[in-house]
Design a protein around this motif. Structure first.
Motif, PDB file in Angstrom:
ATOM      1  N   LYS A  53      34.312  49.526  94.547  1.00  0.00           N
ATOM      2  CA  LYS A  53      33.371  49.764  93.287  1.00  0.00           C
ATOM      3  C   LYS A  53      31.900  49.001  93.813  1.00  0.00           C
ATOM      4  O   LYS A  53      30.866  49.513  93.648  1.00  0.00           O
ATOM      5  CB  LYS A  53      33.652  49.426  92.072  1.00  0.00           C
ATOM      6  CG  LYS A  53      32.877  49.751  90.746  1.00  0.00           C
ATOM      7  CD  LYS A  53      33.271  49.208  89.341  1.00  0.00           C
ATOM      8  CE  LYS A  53      32.194  49.321  88.521  1.00  0.00           C
ATOM      9  NZ  LYS A  53      33.016  48.875  87.190  1.00  0.00           N
ATOM     10  N   ARG A  56      30.320  50.960  96.549  1.00  0.00           N
ATOM     11  CA  ARG A  56      29.458  52.350  95.865  1.00  0.00           C
ATOM     12  C   ARG A  56      28.295  51.825  95.376  1.00  0.00           C
ATOM     13  O   ARG A  56      27.130  52.521  95.477  1.00  0.00           O
ATOM     14  CB  ARG A  56      30.578  52.893  95.148  1.00  0.00           C
ATOM     15  CG  ARG A  56      31.224  53.958  95.607  1.00  0.00           C
ATOM     16  CD  ARG A  56      32.015  54.841  94.703  1.00  0.00           C
ATOM     17  NE  ARG A  56      32.708  54.055  93.590  1.00  0.00           N
ATOM     18  CZ  ARG A  56      34.160  53.785  93.649  1.00  0.00           C
ATOM     19  NH1 ARG A  56      34.558  53.577  94.793  1.00  0.00           N
ATOM     20  NH2 ARG A  56      34.541  52.821  92.622  1.00  0.00           N
ATOM     21  N   GLU A  57      28.249  50.672  94.389  1.00  0.00           N
ATOM     22  CA  GLU A  57      27.089  50.325  93.748  1.00  0.00           C
ATOM     23  C   GLU A  57      26.180  49.856  94.605  1.00  0.00           C
ATOM     24  O   GLU A  57      24.771  49.847  94.239  1.00  0.00           O
ATOM     25  CB  GLU A  57      27.502  49.447  92.732  1.00  0.00           C
ATOM     26  CG  GLU A  57      28.250  49.950  91.524  1.00  0.00           C
ATOM     27  CD  GLU A  57      28.836  48.551  90.327  1.00  0.00           C
ATOM     28  OE1 GLU A  57      28.842  47.613  90.791  1.00  0.00           O
ATOM     29  OE2 GLU A  57      29.489  49.296  89.600  1.00  0.00           O
TER      30      GLU A  57
END
Length: 87
Positions: A53, A56-57
């Protein structure tokens, strides 16, 4: 109706750091992106290494490992070597 999907993965592109130990062996998390349309190379999608995550961020994308295509039927298919991919 059952759909069969043939996938080709370039194992040389797998980041060994993304492999993890499971109860029954070593695994790699990956994501299959499918489209109904066929691209110019006859593919209907592609496979990427899953990322965290946080990655991705931060705007990172998973490494593209290979491609996928729908099989016309459940019968044997001839294997074709992957062509040079534009990605």
């Amino acid at each position: 109706m059952q759909k069969l999907i043939s996938i080709s993965i370039d194992v040389d592109k797998i980041n060994a750091k993304r492999l993890y130990k499971g109860k029954k062996g070593n695994y790699l998390s990956a994501t299959l992106f499918l489209k109904e349309e066929t691209d110019q190379y006859g593919n209907n999608g592609f496979i990427v290494e899953s990322i965290t995550k946080e990655e991705r961020e931060a705007g990172q994308k998973g490494t593209i490992l290979g491609n996928a295509k729908f099989l016309a039927s459940g019968g044997p298919q001839k294997h074709e070597e992957p062509q040079d991919l534009p990605f």
